[in-house]
Design a protein around this motif. Structure first.
Motif, PDB file in Angstrom:
ATOM      1  N   GLU A   1      -2.830  75.873  35.936  1.00  0.00           N
ATOM      2  CA  GLU A   1      -2.796  74.728  36.857  1.00  0.00           C
ATOM      3  C   GLU A   1      -1.428  74.549  37.503  1.00  0.00           C
ATOM      4  OE1 GLU A   1      -6.286  71.958  34.786  1.00  0.00           O
ATOM      5  OE2 GLU A   1      -4.173  71.430  34.522  1.00  0.00           O
ATOM      6  N   GLU A   2      -0.365  74.838  36.756  1.00  0.00           N
ATOM      7  CA  GLU A   2       0.979  74.685  37.301  1.00  0.00           C
ATOM      8  C   GLU A   2       1.395  75.888  38.145  1.00  0.00           C
ATOM      9  OE1 GLU A   2       2.742  72.036  37.178  1.00  0.00           O
ATOM     10  OE2 GLU A   2       1.560  70.881  35.723  1.00  0.00           O
ATOM     11  N   ARG A   3       0.759  77.034  37.853  1.00  0.00           N
ATOM     12  CA  ARG A   3       1.117  78.297  38.529  1.00  0.00           C
ATOM     13  C   ARG A   3       2.600  78.639  38.311  1.00  0.00           C
ATOM     14  NH1 ARG A   3      -3.902  78.219  39.348  1.00  0.00           N
ATOM     15  NH2 ARG A   3      -4.904  79.130  41.197  1.00  0.00           N
ATOM     16  N   HIS A   4       3.112  78.201  37.159  1.00  0.00           N
ATOM     17  CA  HIS A   4       4.544  78.437  36.901  1.00  0.00           C
ATOM     18  C   HIS A   4       4.784  78.218  35.405  1.00  0.00           C
ATOM     19  CE1 HIS A   4       8.924  77.842  37.016  1.00  0.00           C
ATOM     20  NE2 HIS A   4       8.889  78.470  38.192  1.00  0.00           N
ATOM     21  N   PHE A   5       5.432  79.198  34.750  1.00  0.00           N
ATOM     22  CA  PHE A   5       5.652  79.093  33.307  1.00  0.00           C
ATOM     23  C   PHE A   5       6.640  77.975  32.967  1.00  0.00           C
ATOM     24  CE2 PHE A   5       3.623  83.226  33.044  1.00  0.00           C
ATOM     25  CZ  PHE A   5       3.002  83.176  31.805  1.00  0.00           C
ATOM     26  N   GLY A   6       7.662  77.810  33.789  1.00  0.00           N
ATOM     27  CA  GLY A   6       8.656  76.781  33.507  1.00  0.00           C
ATOM     28  C   GLY A   6       8.063  75.382  33.577  1.00  0.00           C
ATOM     29  N   ARG A   7       7.319  75.123  34.649  1.00  0.00           N
ATOM     30  CA  ARG A   7       6.705  73.800  34.777  1.00  0.00           C
ATOM     31  C   ARG A   7       5.657  73.571  33.688  1.00  0.00           C
ATOM     32  NH1 ARG A   7       6.899  75.185  40.339  1.00  0.00           N
ATOM     33  NH2 ARG A   7       4.680  75.749  40.326  1.00  0.00           N
ATOM     34  N   ALA A   8       4.903  74.613  33.357  1.00  0.00           N
ATOM     35  CA  ALA A   8       3.901  74.487  32.291  1.00  0.00           C
ATOM     36  C   ALA A   8       4.567  74.197  30.952  1.00  0.00           C
ATOM     37  CB  ALA A   8       3.063  75.758  32.197  1.00  0.00           C
ATOM     38  N   ALA A   9       5.710  74.850  30.679  1.00  0.00           N
ATOM     39  CA  ALA A   9       6.426  74.619  29.425  1.00  0.00           C
ATOM     40  C   ALA A   9       6.918  73.171  29.345  1.00  0.00           C
ATOM     41  CB  ALA A   9       7.599  75.587  29.304  1.00  0.00           C
ATOM     42  N   THR A  10       7.427  72.679  30.482  1.00  0.00           N
ATOM     43  CA  THR A  10       7.874  71.270  30.510  1.00  0.00           C
ATOM     44  C   THR A  10       6.701  70.331  30.250  1.00  0.00           C
ATOM     45  OG1 THR A  10       9.647  71.812  32.084  1.00  0.00           O
ATOM     46  CG2 THR A  10       8.957  69.497  31.931  1.00  0.00           C
ATOM     47  N   ARG A  11       5.572  70.624  30.865  1.00  0.00           N
ATOM     48  CA  ARG A  11       4.368  69.804  30.682  1.00  0.00           C
ATOM     49  C   ARG A  11       3.908  69.796  29.239  1.00  0.00           C
ATOM     50  NH1 ARG A  11      -1.152  71.163  34.101  1.00  0.00           N
ATOM     51  NH2 ARG A  11      -2.677  70.686  32.469  1.00  0.00           N
ATOM     52  N   LEU A  12       4.068  70.935  28.574  1.00  0.00           N
ATOM     53  CA  LEU A  12       3.608  71.077  27.190  1.00  0.00           C
ATOM     54  C   LEU A  12       4.681  70.691  26.172  1.00  0.00           C
ATOM     55  CD1 LEU A  12       1.799  74.512  27.626  1.00  0.00           C
ATOM     56  CD2 LEU A  12       0.682  72.319  27.177  1.00  0.00           C
ATOM     57  N   HIS A  13       5.867  70.346  26.668  1.00  0.00           N
ATOM     58  CA  HIS A  13       6.978  69.957  25.791  1.00  0.00           C
ATOM     59  C   HIS A  13       7.346  71.083  24.823  1.00  0.00           C
ATOM     60  CE1 HIS A  13       6.437  65.894  27.324  1.00  0.00           C
ATOM     61  NE2 HIS A  13       5.166  65.944  26.969  1.00  0.00           N
ATOM     62  N   MET A  14       7.508  72.288  25.394  1.00  0.00           N
ATOM     63  CA  MET A  14       7.889  73.436  24.583  1.00  0.00           C
ATOM     64  C   MET A  14       8.790  74.341  25.418  1.00  0.00           C
ATOM     65  SD  MET A  14       4.280  75.571  24.609  1.00  0.00           S
ATOM     66  CE  MET A  14       4.901  76.865  23.537  1.00  0.00           C
ATOM     67  N   ALA A  15       9.407  75.307  24.755  1.00  0.00           N
ATOM     68  CA  ALA A  15      10.267  76.258  25.460  1.00  0.00           C
ATOM     69  C   ALA A  15       9.417  77.294  26.191  1.00  0.00           C
ATOM     70  CB  ALA A  15      11.216  76.930  24.486  1.00  0.00           C
ATOM     71  N   GLN A  16      10.001  77.878  27.239  1.00  0.00           N
ATOM     72  CA  GLN A  16       9.237  78.838  28.041  1.00  0.00           C
ATOM     73  C   GLN A  16       8.963  80.160  27.321  1.00  0.00           C
ATOM     74  OE1 GLN A  16      10.585  79.350  32.074  1.00  0.00           O
ATOM     75  NE2 GLN A  16       9.664  81.388  32.257  1.00  0.00           N
ATOM     76  N   PRO A  17       9.937  80.748  26.610  1.00  0.00           N
ATOM     77  CA  PRO A  17       9.653  82.054  25.964  1.00  0.00           C
ATOM     78  C   PRO A  17       8.466  82.027  25.002  1.00  0.00           C
ATOM     79  CG  PRO A  17      12.004  81.671  26.059  1.00  0.00           C
ATOM     80  CD  PRO A  17      11.361  80.393  26.500  1.00  0.00           C
ATOM     81  N   PRO A  18       8.359  81.041  24.097  1.00  0.00           N
ATOM     82  CA  PRO A  18       7.180  81.012  23.215  1.00  0.00           C
ATOM     83  C   PRO A  18       5.876  80.852  23.989  1.00  0.00           C
ATOM     84  CG  PRO A  18       8.886  79.573  22.362  1.00  0.00           C
ATOM     85  CD  PRO A  18       9.308  79.971  23.737  1.00  0.00           C
ATOM     86  N   LEU A  19       5.932  80.110  25.104  1.00  0.00           N
ATOM     87  CA  LEU A  19       4.725  79.946  25.914  1.00  0.00           C
ATOM     88  C   LEU A  19       4.297  81.279  26.512  1.00  0.00           C
ATOM     89  CD1 LEU A  19       2.575  78.236  27.323  1.00  0.00           C
ATOM     90  CD2 LEU A  19       4.264  77.702  29.102  1.00  0.00           C
TER      91      LEU A  19
END
Length: 295
Positions: free
Chosen positions: A14-32
């Motif tokens: 939905e975000e089409r972006h790992f960074g924004r998705a990580a922020t939305r999920l309250h987690m770091a980008q690499p684990p995502l």
């Protein structure tokens, strides 16, 4: 695969972006990124096309996104439904009502319960004899019974709600109809219409005991199962009837009601199976007690 993998994928899709998705999920980008890659490896198909600027869905990813949303929505709905059931807000209940309270109380109950507990599906049965109610509740075919004690089934809990006085129903042209009130002894030479006694009807036994205490054996002209039929026979001149006062709410042409002195009262009770802990049942019982008290 776990539900969190689906949530991670939906956020990235939905975000089409790992960074924004990580922020939305309250987690770091690499684990995502690692979790999404593990999901693709498990499925054996790529779900995303990654670029330096954004993320695009593959055809498989588009289809998977639709299904993942459905699954997550279903899980959330299941949780809401479980919480609603636990809180007693939903369910189905069958309520049976003794004949003498069917016409006075059942309309108020049906309306009041629908307003107070809209998520519970109520079904009502009126004009029931007490033995039939006891059997239905004991066997699980009915959840709540509004009846007249005594009840001898040890599996049922019975709580008295109120006491109703007794009255006499007479045809308008009956010789006693002109009186202001009657005593049980005044009915000694009068044919009576009663509820059927072959199944241990409470009102049948009540009338029989009243007459014997007054010193005479009653003359039962007819025995019926329904209160409406009983009053119809009274209007037709077959005899008088001793009934609880709430029956007077059933106005029938040709029938007069007179107070019956010295007859005492009969209790109205609510009965249900002992030990049942269903939250929606107990919410309904609370509402029934309140509605009857306000009647």
């Amino acid at each position: 695969m776990e539900l969190r993998h689906l949530r991670y994928f939906v956020a990235v899709a939905e975000e089409r972006h790992f960074g924004r998705a990580a922020t939305r999920l309250h987690m770091a980008q690499p684990p995502l990124s690692q979790q999404i890659k593990a999901l693709e490896v498990e499925l054996g198909v790529p779900l995303l096309r990654r670029t330096t600027r954004r993320v695009e869905l593959t055809d498989a990813g588009e289809t998977y996104l639709e299904r993942a949303r459905v699954i997550l929505d279903a899980v959330e709905e299941a949780g809401r439904e479980a919480q609603s059931i636990a809180a007693g807000m939903t369910g189905r209940l069958v309520i049976g009502c003794v004949g003498s309270a069917t016409y006075s109380l059942l309309p108020r109950l049906a309306r009041g319960l629908a307003q107070e507990l809209p998520g519970i599906d109520f079904s009502f049965e009126g004009e029931m004899l007490v033995p039939d109610q006891v059997r239905a509740v004991s066997e699980g075919r009915m959840d709540i019974a509004l009846l007249r004690p005594p009840v001898h089934d040890p599996t049922l809990r019975v709580d008295i709600l109120r006491h109703d006085r007794l009255v006499v129903a007479l045809a308008d042209d009956h010789p006693l109809a002109g009186r202001k009130r009657l005593h049980v002894g005044d009915l000694q030479d009068t044919d009576l219409v009663v509820h059927v006694g072959r199944r241990d009807s409470v009102m049948h036994n009540t009338v029989l005991d009243l007459c014997r205490r007054a010193g005479f054996e009653p003359r039962f002209r007819a025995e019926v199962s329904e209160t409406s039929t009983l009053l119809t026979l009274v209007a037709g001149g077959l005899g008088a009837a001793i009934v609880p006062a709430p029956v007077t709410s059933l106005e029938l042409a040709g029938v007069t009601y007179l107070p019956l002195t010295g007859a005492g009262t009969v209790p109205l009770a609510v009965a249900f199976r002992s030990g049942r802990r269903a939250a929606h049942l107990h919410r309904a019982l609370e509402a029934v007690r309140r509605l009857v008290a306000d009647d």
